[in-house]
Design a protein around this motif. Structure first.
Motif, mmCIF file in Angstrom:
data_model
loop_
_atom_site.group_PDB
_atom_site.id
_atom_site.type_symbol
_atom_site.label_atom_id
_atom_site.label_comp_id
_atom_site.label_asym_id
_atom_site.label_seq_id
_atom_site.Cartn_x
_atom_site.Cartn_y
_atom_site.Cartn_z
ATOM 1 N N UNK A 81 55.064 37.497 26.209
ATOM 2 C CA UNK A 81 54.891 36.156 26.637
ATOM 3 C C UNK A 81 55.165 36.170 28.192
ATOM 4 N N UNK A 82 56.011 37.031 28.655
ATOM 5 C CA UNK A 82 56.199 37.293 30.136
ATOM 6 C C UNK A 82 54.778 37.622 30.590
ATOM 7 N N UNK A 83 54.089 38.774 30.020
ATOM 8 C CA UNK A 83 53.040 39.013 30.675
ATOM 9 C C UNK A 83 51.701 37.959 30.644
ATOM 10 N N UNK A 84 51.706 37.254 29.677
ATOM 11 C CA UNK A 84 50.745 36.212 29.400
ATOM 12 C C UNK A 84 51.104 35.121 30.566
ATOM 13 N N UNK A 85 52.443 34.552 30.735
ATOM 14 C CA UNK A 85 52.725 33.784 32.065
ATOM 15 C C UNK A 85 52.482 34.363 33.186
ATOM 16 N N UNK A 139 49.613 32.738 35.818
ATOM 17 C CA UNK A 139 49.942 32.667 37.160
ATOM 18 C C UNK A 139 49.075 33.200 38.050
ATOM 19 N N UNK A 140 48.641 34.443 37.972
ATOM 20 C CA UNK A 140 47.576 35.079 38.584
ATOM 21 C C UNK A 140 46.199 34.289 38.505
ATOM 22 N N UNK A 141 45.738 33.734 37.126
ATOM 23 C CA UNK A 141 44.676 33.195 37.492
ATOM 24 C C UNK A 141 44.654 32.013 38.243
ATOM 25 N N UNK A 169 37.293 31.935 47.151
ATOM 26 C CA UNK A 169 36.197 30.941 47.188
ATOM 27 C C UNK A 169 35.191 31.290 46.137
ATOM 28 N N UNK A 170 35.397 32.351 45.545
ATOM 29 C CA UNK A 170 34.291 32.857 44.469
ATOM 30 C C UNK A 170 34.369 31.674 43.344
ATOM 31 N N UNK A 171 35.637 31.425 43.028
ATOM 32 C CA UNK A 171 36.104 30.672 42.051
ATOM 33 C C UNK A 171 35.939 29.258 42.011
ATOM 34 N N UNK A 172 35.551 28.832 43.270
ATOM 35 C CA UNK A 172 35.281 27.286 43.651
ATOM 36 C C UNK A 172 34.272 26.555 42.766
ATOM 37 N N UNK A 173 33.460 27.514 42.212
ATOM 38 C CA UNK A 173 32.149 26.602 41.274
ATOM 39 C C UNK A 173 32.689 26.991 39.863
ATOM 40 N N UNK A 174 33.353 28.034 39.757
ATOM 41 C CA UNK A 174 33.712 28.175 38.135
ATOM 42 C C UNK A 174 34.945 29.066 38.003
ATOM 43 N N UNK A 175 35.838 28.052 38.194
ATOM 44 C CA UNK A 175 37.467 28.515 38.293
ATOM 45 C C UNK A 175 37.978 29.302 36.816
ATOM 46 N N UNK A 176 38.861 30.122 36.768
ATOM 47 C CA UNK A 176 39.340 30.943 35.678
ATOM 48 C C UNK A 176 40.302 29.737 34.878
ATOM 49 N N UNK A 177 39.757 29.360 33.782
ATOM 50 C CA UNK A 177 40.668 28.441 33.015
ATOM 51 C C UNK A 177 40.947 28.769 31.576
ATOM 52 N N UNK A 178 42.010 28.703 31.073
ATOM 53 C CA UNK A 178 42.527 29.011 29.685
ATOM 54 C C UNK A 178 42.782 27.429 29.083
#
Length: 181
Positions: A53-57, A61-63, A71-80
């Motif tokens: 769970x700590x690794x997942x958290x 946070x890294x995402x 800026x590369x993620x402005x158009x398609x952000x990393x989301x879960x």
């Protein structure tokens, strides 16, 4: 990380106690052997779950940091999605129970702490390589692959992190894990 976090407590609570002579003392108490084994399994499992769970958290946070910093993620952000996070925790729990039981079973056959460490070292590689190879080669999750130990967790977790939640694969993973345990 989950595998490594299971090996050390399993080694200490089995072979380490044999080596120190504390297991014999524990066996003199009016406690059923089954309760001792379940207690050891729960202790190792909880350690593994906390690590997972700590690794997942930390990944989440890294995402978030990556989305805000690059800026590369402005158009398609990393989301879960929230469902993916919940399913990830469920997979972490299932894998933690599986690997903890396996570590305790292997370490309990050893007489010394070092012998148990040596016996559990190959397990780290066995747990690591199927997922790594599947990721590198691009193997996709199927019903048959969902029952193969170690590979099933990696493939299901990879699908979940990509937003694909196949309930049949997850069910097969759970059923096969229960059989293996």
């Amino acid at each position: 990380a989950i595998t490594v976090s299971a090996t050390y407590p399993a080694t200490d609570t089995t072979a380490g106690e044999k080596e120190r002579g504390t297991l014999e003392t524990l066996l003199t108490f009016p406690i059923k052997s089954r309760d001792i084994i379940v207690g050891k399994l729960l202790g190792v499992t909880i350690s593994s779950i906390i690590t997972g769970v700590l690794s997942l958290v930390l990944a989440l946070i890294s995402f978030e940091v990556a989305n805000n910093q690059f800026t590369i993620y402005e158009t398609s952000p990393i989301t879960i999605s929230g469902l993916s996070i919940i399913m990830s925790v469920i997979v972490i729990i299932a894998y933690s129970i599986f690997i903890s039981g396996l570590c305790i079973a292997i370490a309990s056959m050893c007489k010394t702490f070092k012998e148990a460490q040596s016996a559990l070292t190959p397990l780290t590689f066995v747990a690591f390589f199927p997922g790594m190879i599947a990721f590198m080669v691009g193997i996709k999750s199927t019903a048959i692959l969902s029952i193969i130990p170690f590979l099933n967790f990696s493939l299901v977790f990879n699908d979940i992190s990509n937003g694909i939640i196949n309930y049949m694969d997850i069910l097969l993973m759970f059923v096969s894990t229960i059989v293996y345990i």
